[in-house]
Each structure stands twice: as structure tokens, then as C-alpha cells.
Design a protein around this motif. Structure first.
Motif, PDB file in Angstrom:
ATOM      1  N   TRP A 428      12.201  10.220   8.775  1.00 14.08           N
ATOM      2  CA  TRP A 428      13.548  10.009   9.318  1.00 14.08           C
ATOM      3  C   TRP A 428      14.621  10.101   8.226  1.00 14.08           C
ATOM      4  CZ3 TRP A 428      10.684   5.127   9.365  1.00 14.08           C
ATOM      5  CH2 TRP A 428      11.225   4.124   8.561  1.00 14.08           C
ATOM      6  N   ALA A 429      14.297  10.759   7.111  1.00 14.98           N
ATOM      7  CA  ALA A 429      15.254  10.896   6.007  1.00 14.98           C
ATOM      8  C   ALA A 429      15.762   9.534   5.566  1.00 14.98           C
ATOM      9  CB  ALA A 429      16.419  11.800   6.410  1.00 14.98           C
ATOM     10  N   ALA A 430      14.831   8.621   5.303  1.00 17.37           N
ATOM     11  CA  ALA A 430      15.187   7.256   4.901  1.00 17.37           C
ATOM     12  C   ALA A 430      16.151   7.278   3.716  1.00 17.37           C
ATOM     13  CB  ALA A 430      13.927   6.474   4.546  1.00 17.37           C
ATOM     14  N   SER A 431      17.154   6.440   3.779  1.00 18.09           N
ATOM     15  CA  SER A 431      18.168   6.403   2.720  1.00 18.09           C
ATOM     16  C   SER A 431      17.769   5.511   1.555  1.00 18.09           C
ATOM     17  CB  SER A 431      19.498   5.908   3.298  1.00 18.09           C
ATOM     18  OG  SER A 431      19.375   4.557   3.740  1.00 18.09           O
ATOM     19  N   THR A 432      16.785   4.646   1.777  1.00 16.04           N
ATOM     20  CA  THR A 432      16.384   3.708   0.730  1.00 16.04           C
ATOM     21  C   THR A 432      15.598   4.433  -0.364  1.00 16.04           C
ATOM     22  OG1 THR A 432      14.477   3.200   2.127  1.00 16.04           O
ATOM     23  CG2 THR A 432      16.322   1.660   2.177  1.00 16.04           C
ATOM     24  N   PRO A 433      15.816   4.081  -1.625  1.00 16.39           N
ATOM     25  CA  PRO A 433      14.995   4.650  -2.692  1.00 16.39           C
ATOM     26  C   PRO A 433      13.610   4.018  -2.664  1.00 16.39           C
ATOM     27  CG  PRO A 433      16.403   2.948  -3.593  1.00 16.39           C
ATOM     28  CD  PRO A 433      16.788   3.095  -2.133  1.00 16.39           C
ATOM     29  N   TRP A 434      12.717   4.554  -3.474  1.00 14.93           N
ATOM     30  CA  TRP A 434      11.432   3.880  -3.700  1.00 14.93           C
ATOM     31  C   TRP A 434      11.245   3.843  -5.210  1.00 14.93           C
ATOM     32  CZ3 TRP A 434       6.161   3.901  -5.143  1.00 14.93           C
ATOM     33  CH2 TRP A 434       5.429   2.832  -4.609  1.00 14.93           C
ATOM     34  N   GLN A 435      11.516   2.693  -5.774  1.00 20.85           N
ATOM     35  CA  GLN A 435      11.618   2.584  -7.224  1.00 20.85           C
ATOM     36  C   GLN A 435      10.379   1.930  -7.841  1.00 20.85           C
ATOM     37  OE1 GLN A 435      15.396   0.458  -7.232  1.00 20.85           O
ATOM     38  NE2 GLN A 435      16.537   2.372  -7.422  1.00 20.85           N
ATOM     39  N   PHE A 436      10.304   2.004  -9.144  1.00 20.47           N
ATOM     40  CA  PHE A 436       9.196   1.374  -9.855  1.00 20.47           C
ATOM     41  C   PHE A 436       9.482  -0.114  -9.970  1.00 20.47           C
ATOM     42  CE2 PHE A 436       7.155   0.051 -13.887  1.00 20.47           C
ATOM     43  CZ  PHE A 436       5.839   0.274 -13.519  1.00 20.47           C
ATOM     44  N   PHE A 437       8.611  -0.946  -9.374  1.00 19.17           N
ATOM     45  CA  PHE A 437       8.843  -2.391  -9.371  1.00 19.17           C
ATOM     46  C   PHE A 437       7.582  -3.131  -9.802  1.00 19.17           C
ATOM     47  CE2 PHE A 437       8.224  -0.775  -5.023  1.00 19.17           C
ATOM     48  CZ  PHE A 437       7.013  -1.362  -4.688  1.00 19.17           C
ATOM     49  N   THR A 438       7.785  -4.234 -10.498  1.00 27.50           N
ATOM     50  CA  THR A 438       6.697  -5.089 -10.963  1.00 27.50           C
ATOM     51  C   THR A 438       7.122  -6.542 -10.807  1.00 27.50           C
ATOM     52  OG1 THR A 438       7.537  -4.993 -13.235  1.00 27.50           O
ATOM     53  CG2 THR A 438       5.820  -3.411 -12.646  1.00 27.50           C
ATOM     54  N   SER A 439       6.134  -7.443 -10.916  1.00 29.61           N
ATOM     55  CA  SER A 439       6.439  -8.877 -10.867  1.00 29.61           C
ATOM     56  C   SER A 439       5.505  -9.616 -11.823  1.00 29.61           C
ATOM     57  CB  SER A 439       6.277  -9.421  -9.439  1.00 29.61           C
ATOM     58  OG  SER A 439       4.948  -9.232  -8.976  1.00 29.61           O
ATOM     59  N   HIS A 440       5.426  -9.115 -13.051  1.00 26.90           N
ATOM     60  CA  HIS A 440       4.556  -9.749 -14.036  1.00 26.90           C
ATOM     61  C   HIS A 440       5.026 -11.179 -14.302  1.00 26.90           C
ATOM     62  CE1 HIS A 440       2.641  -5.944 -14.746  1.00 26.90           C
ATOM     63  NE2 HIS A 440       3.738  -5.386 -15.210  1.00 26.90           N
ATOM     64  N   PRO A 441       4.187 -12.187 -14.105  1.00 25.17           N
ATOM     65  CA  PRO A 441       4.598 -13.566 -14.374  1.00 25.17           C
ATOM     66  C   PRO A 441       4.805 -13.845 -15.864  1.00 25.17           C
ATOM     67  CG  PRO A 441       2.707 -13.511 -12.897  1.00 25.17           C
ATOM     68  CD  PRO A 441       2.862 -12.129 -13.467  1.00 25.17           C
ATOM     69  N   GLU A 442       4.123 -13.095 -16.720  1.00 25.95           N
ATOM     70  CA  GLU A 442       4.263 -13.303 -18.157  1.00 25.95           C
ATOM     71  C   GLU A 442       5.579 -12.706 -18.638  1.00 25.95           C
ATOM     72  OE1 GLU A 442      -0.098 -12.346 -17.198  1.00 25.95           O
ATOM     73  OE2 GLU A 442       1.888 -11.583 -16.684  1.00 25.95           O
ATOM     74  N   PRO A 443       6.487 -13.516 -19.178  1.00 26.19           N
ATOM     75  CA  PRO A 443       7.800 -13.013 -19.604  1.00 26.19           C
ATOM     76  C   PRO A 443       7.705 -11.853 -20.584  1.00 26.19           C
ATOM     77  CG  PRO A 443       7.780 -15.408 -19.619  1.00 26.19           C
ATOM     78  CD  PRO A 443       6.365 -14.975 -19.388  1.00 26.19           C
ATOM     79  N   GLU A 444       6.768 -11.952 -21.540  1.00 21.19           N
ATOM     80  CA  GLU A 444       6.672 -10.896 -22.548  1.00 21.19           C
ATOM     81  C   GLU A 444       6.219  -9.571 -21.950  1.00 21.19           C
ATOM     82  OE1 GLU A 444       2.739 -12.999 -22.319  1.00 21.19           O
ATOM     83  OE2 GLU A 444       4.858 -13.591 -22.352  1.00 21.19           O
TER      84      GLU A 444
END
Length: 593
Positions: A428-444
Motif C-alpha cells: 500500500w506504499a506505506a509512508s513509514t520508514p523501516w529503520q535500524f533499531f536496537t534496545s541494548h540494555p548495556e549503555p556501552e
């Protein structure tokens, strides 16, 4: 040897192993070949107690989660939990499977496919896929990783299913729901590397090859000392998806990173065992490889001396379509500039089939035997998670192409002789991007990931300020599909209707899915005009922003043919308007088509 007893673990690096079972600690008994097993009375007591948390102490260090853990309710650093795969009451008894040939695949990521981001919320959208005409649902990796969300390629516990998605039972419900709607399921799995957090396998044994690495870190030990048990670990995991989870196929991530010098390659071993299970279950099971080698042996059957994969992703097709429609010719797109790249991939499968790759700096690939190889073995797309998500801002083609251009890439993909794959929302020609995402709990680790991402694109000349922070929750939230877009008759509704029409044409015109390379003629009578001809269908594509005239001989040959689909400006004259796609059939289609 492979052991299947409860609370058995392969730990050849430990002198002593103990089972932490709830509040108890029990010494495990050596069983040879590096295996330790629990006493029979301990197993009996645990079985009677139902689901229990457990882990392993190795020489008094730990406890560590089970390498074959089926559940990690508190995360990959915590104790495992027992789970009975046979307890689920399946409702897919009438499901007999689906061969890859002739199918259409839909790739999705559970966490961003719906606002809820779970298997159960994904089930609510399956009817949309049925109405679209999809045959296979391909799910990005769901095995255990640290954090709440990421793409899934940071998995460290391959037998577990990510708890936030719904865990293993939620996964079974999802597969069951797909089968009851006639949808097959392909699961994306990663055997070439492990994620950066929660990988305790080296504590147990030589799972990794100390002297070999790939893009993502240490390679798996597939051919070194004690590699038999490592290979069993992988092959057993392959089979568990088929038997415990009822999946119909696996997409194997980056198989070129599997370093294996043994006479029988690990991929061949997977193929052999998959064929055995397929015969036992009496249903087709499919292995699809992602390979960067352009090696036709990957999709050559075992009996013909090949690797035995049913199919493989074809990046060359994507690159040829992308370069010709978008005009992007940087990086690996450079070799694909010019319409002849499209002609070649449509008639020979690989573009780089022994030709020089300027991106790699050497000759690459080998020719496909087009007389013996069916075209459906190549899985093609114009967008996928990699080709969108690995762009600096994760932008879809929707961000740069107009509506008619989107129709061109859809038509080239869905009307090809290959196995087409869509990426969620593309239809449907979605307008939303699909980006690189992470949720590493370790701050470093989170900081290193974000800084590395920015540095990577800075080298390519991108403004660092526009590269999304993968650790920012908004990067994840902003990548979720907005299902409300499909309502109404704007570009989203029109594009959805186009995709439905294209898939219906694929079903209605037999020669479109004819897998023979010999029965398709592709030529480019002008720099921007592509003509694909089969015995009963002709596909005309004008890639230019200007009108183009059909050659007289072609126009005469197609005189009297019926218009099955027109996107753009075409009035049954020899003229195609800018960015126009036309499908002509020798005989009129039935009114329902």
C-alpha cells in the motif's frame, strides 16, 4: 552424538556440571563425549512439577541458561524455563503444506508489523494477506536476544522464541492461524553468528571457531575439533522448527559466512535432514539461502551434486530494478546502471555470473544453467528489510518514487518468472520508514552501536545529524506500520488495489509463473523501454519520465491483444506515457480477472 534427555547438556570444557533447578542444585553425571545428564529421579520430579526455571553451573561458575533453552521469560541472561512443545493443541490438521514454486512471499517483522508487536496482534492482520493473494509469510528472526526489540539478528539462544512477541506458545498460535488460512510460514534463522550480549555458548564448549571470523564476529565451529556436536546443535534446531513449530520453510541468513571445509557442507547436511523430515511429515519443506556468492551450486539439487537449497535470494534482481527505476548508481548499484542489466537478470538470473564487480573489485559469480534450473528458485524483490533498513534513514521507495514508478517496480517483481517477495507495507506504499533499531540494555553497547552506525554513513558522505539513533525508542516506534493508511482511495488504496490486481494476474496467466527461462524473451528496443514477452502475455515498461514510441514491428505484433492492466498513460497506440506499465494478453481474460 545428540542427546534429547531432559536436563542434558554438552559441556566438554567443564570438569563438573550442576543443574540449578528452582531452589535446588543437583550434580550432573558425565555421559561421555562431553555430555552431562541429570539423575533419573531428578528428571521425574521436575516433570511432575510442571514448568520450572533451571540453569547450569559449570565448574561452580554460573548459573547459565540452557544452550537449547525453549523459554527465557526473564531475558537471555537469566534462568531458562521448561516448555513442552507437544502441549499445544494444533488446529492445522488439514494443512498439507505449500511448495515454493508459483508462490508469493510476504516478509514481515513481528515487532513492527502491528502496533501491538506480538504474534497475537499479527494474527489479526492475516486476512489482509489472504485477500492480497500471499502464499508464504516470512518472519524475521524471533529467537532469544537481549533487550525488548531489534531486527532479530542479534540472537543468542536459537531454540527460544522472544518472550515479548508472545514466546514459543504464541509462535505456535501464529503458525496455526496462518495454516488455517492457507498461508505457509517461512522462518528467518541465523546460524552464521551470535549477538553481542548473552552468548554463553563458549562457556559450554567450542561452539565458535577461534581462528576464523566473519563480518559479525567469530565464525561457528563447523569443521574444527569437536565440531560434530556444534553441527548437531544447528541441524537439530532446523528440525525443531519443522516438527515443534510446524513451519514450512526456513530462510537461512548470509550462508556465505558459514565457514565449513568438511566434505559435506553444513548446508548440505541441513538439506539432507530436511528432506528426511519432509518425507516423514508428508509435506513440502523449503530451505531458502541468502547468499552473496552468486554460486548456482547453492540451488542445484543434492542428487545433481549441488548444495540442495530450494531457493536463494537474488540481490542482482533488486539492484537492477532499483538502479534503473530510481537512478541511483552509487556503491553496488554502479554495475547495474542501464536497462541491459534488467534484460540480463530476467533471462539469465544472475547479473554477475563471472563478470567483473566494481564494488567487490574482482570477477564474481558463475552462470546459472538456465536449461535445467527453474526460475522460481530465485527469490526476488524490489524492497526487503536489508535494502530499506540498511539505508541511512531507512527510507522506502515511497519516499523517492511517484505512484506510477511504484507500479513499475511492483510489476517487474510480481510479473517475473521468479518467486516474488514483498516487504510488509509495500503493497500500500506505506509512508513509514523501516529503520535500524536496537534496545541494548548495556549503555556501552548501545553507545557503540549508535556511534558505529553514524560513522558508517559519515564515510559515505551522509550528514551524521540525519542518521537515526538506533537506541532511541522513537526509531523503533516510527518504523511500525500505520494500518489506517489503507483506508480511502488515495495513493495507498490505489497501490493496494494494484498489488491485488498484479497478484491476480500472476494467478490468471499461466505463462507468468512458467519457470522456464527458455520461454521468455526480454529486449530493450529503446534505452528506457523494456519488453517482456511470453507466448500469451506481453509486459511493456517505460522507465523514462518522457513518452516512448513502440517500434513498428512490435506494435504490429501486439495489434489486437487485450489490455489486462495499465498503469500510466497508454491508449492502445504505439505510445507509452512516462513511467507506464502495460500488460497485454493474446486472449481477453475472464471478467473476474
Amino acid at each position: 552424538m545428540t542427546r534429547h534427555e531432559p536436563f542434558s547438556v554438552w559441556a566438554p570444557r567443564a570438569d563438573n556440571a550442576e543443574l540449578v533447578l528452582g531452589s535446588d542444585t543437583v550434580a550432573l553425571e558425565p555421559a561421555g563425549d562431553g555430555w552431562f545428564v541429570a539423575p533419573a529421579d531428578t528428571v521425574a520430579q521436575a516433570s511432575a512439577a510442571g514448568d520450572v526455571d533451571y540453569g547450569y553451573l559449570l565448574d561452580d561458575e554460573g548459573p547459565f541458561p540452557d544452550p537449547r533453552s525453549r523459554r527465557q521469560p526473564k531475558g537471555v541472561h537469566e534462568l531458562s524455563r521448561t516448555w513442552d512443545a507437544s502441549a499445544y493443541a494444533w488446529g492445522d490438521h488439514a494443512w498439507s503444506g505449500r511448495p515454493l514454486a508459483g508462490g508469493v512471499i510476504y516478509e514481515l517483522h513481528i515487532g513492527t508489523f502491528t502496533p501491538g508487536g506480538t504474534f497475537d496482534s499479527a494474527i489479526e492482520k492475516l486476512d489482509h494477506l489472504v485477500e492480497l493473494g500471499i502464499d508464504f509469510v516470512e518472519v524475521l528472526p524471533v529467537n532469544g536476544f537481549n533487550g525488548l526489540y531489534n531486527w532479530g539478528y542479534d540472537g543468542v539462544l536459537w531454540y527460544a522464541v522472544h518472550e515479548q512477541y508472545g514466546g514459543p506458545t504464541g509462535y505456535q498460535r501464529f503458525v496455526d492461524a496462518c495454516h488455517q488460512r492457507g498461508l505457509a510460514v517461512i522462518q528467518d534463522v541465523v546460524y552464521n553468528h551470535l549477538g553481542p550480549s548473552g552468548n554463553y555458548l563458549p562457556k559450554f564448549g567450542p561452539y565458535l571457531h577461534d581462528g576464523s571470523s566473519n563480518t559479525w564476529g567469530a565464525s561457528l565451529n563447523l569443521d574444527g575439533e569437536e565440531s560434530d556436536a556444534v553441527r548437531d546443535y544447528i541441524v537439530d534446531n532446523v528440525l525443531s522448527w519443522f516438527t515443534d513449530m510446524h513451519v514450512d520453510g526456513l530462510r537461512l541468513d548470509a550462508v556465505h559466512a558459514l565457514r565449513d571445509n568438511r566434505a559435506t557442507h553444513i548446508l548440505q547436511e541441513m538439506a539432507i535432514q530436511t528432506e528426511r523430515v519432509s518425507a516423514r511429515l508428508n509435506k513440502p519443506l523449503t530451505l531458502i539461502a541468502e547468499s552473496d556468492r552468486n554460486d548456482p551450486r547453492t540451488i542445484t539439487p543434492l542428487e545433481a551434486g549441488g548444495i540442495g537449497m530450494a531457493g536463494q535470494w537474488s540481490d542482482d534482481f533488486h539492484h537492477a530494478v532499483h538502479a534503473n527505476v530510481t537512478g541511483e548508481h552509487d556503491g553496488y548499484y554502479a554495475d547495474f546502471a542501464g536497462i541491459e542489466s534488467l534484460v540480463k537478470v530476467l533471462t539469465r538470473g544472475f547479473f554477475h555470473d563471472g563478470t567483473y564487480s566494481s564494488f567487490r573489485g574482482h570477477h564474481h559469480g558463475a552462470p546459472i544453467d538456465t536449461l535445467r534450473t527453474p526460475a522460481w528458485r530465485l527469490v526476488v524483490c524490489n524492497q526487503n528489510h536489508d535494502q530499506i533498513g540498511n539505508r541511512a534513514i531507512g527510507d522506502r521507495l515511497t519516499a523517492t518514487l511517484d505512484e506510477n514508478q511504484l507500479a513499475l517496480v511492483a510489476g517487474l517483481t510480481l510479473l517475473s518468472p521468479f518467486t516474488p517477495m514483498l516487504f510488509m507495507g509495500e503493497e500500500w506504499a506505506a509512508s513509514t520508514p523501516w529503520q535500524f533499531f536496537t534496545s541494548h540494555p548495556e549503555p556501552e553497547l548501545g553507545t557503540a552501536t549508535a556511534e558505529g552506525r553514524i560513522a558508517e554513513f559519515a564515510k559515505l558522505g551522509w550528514d551524521p545529524s540525519i542518521v537515526p539513533d538506533p537506541q532511541d525508542p522513537e526509531t523503533f516506534e516510527g518504523s511500525k506500520l500505520q494500518w489506517g493508511e489503507i483506508e480511502g482511495d488515495g495513493i495507498h488504496g490505489r497501490t493496494l488495489e494494484l498489488y491485488r490486481r498484479l497478484i491476480h494476474l500472476r494467478r490468471s496467466i499461466p505463462s507468468i509463473t512458467d519457470p522456464s527461462f527458455r520461454d521468455v524473451t526480454v529486449h530493450a528496443p529503446a534505452e528506457t523501454l523494456l519488453v517482456i514477452e511470453r507466448p500469451d502475455v506481453a509486459i511493456l515498461v517505460n522507465l523514462a519520465a518522457d513518452t516512448v514510441e513502440l517500434p513498428d514491428a512490435l506494435a504490429a505484433r501486439l495489434t489486437g491483444w487485450s489490455e489486462a492492466l495499465v498503469s500510466g498513460d497508454y491508449t492502445a497506440t504505439p505510445t507509452l506515457g512516462a513511467h507506464t506499465l502495460v500488460v497485454l494478453t493474446r486472449e481477453p481474460l475472464a471478467a473476474s480477472a
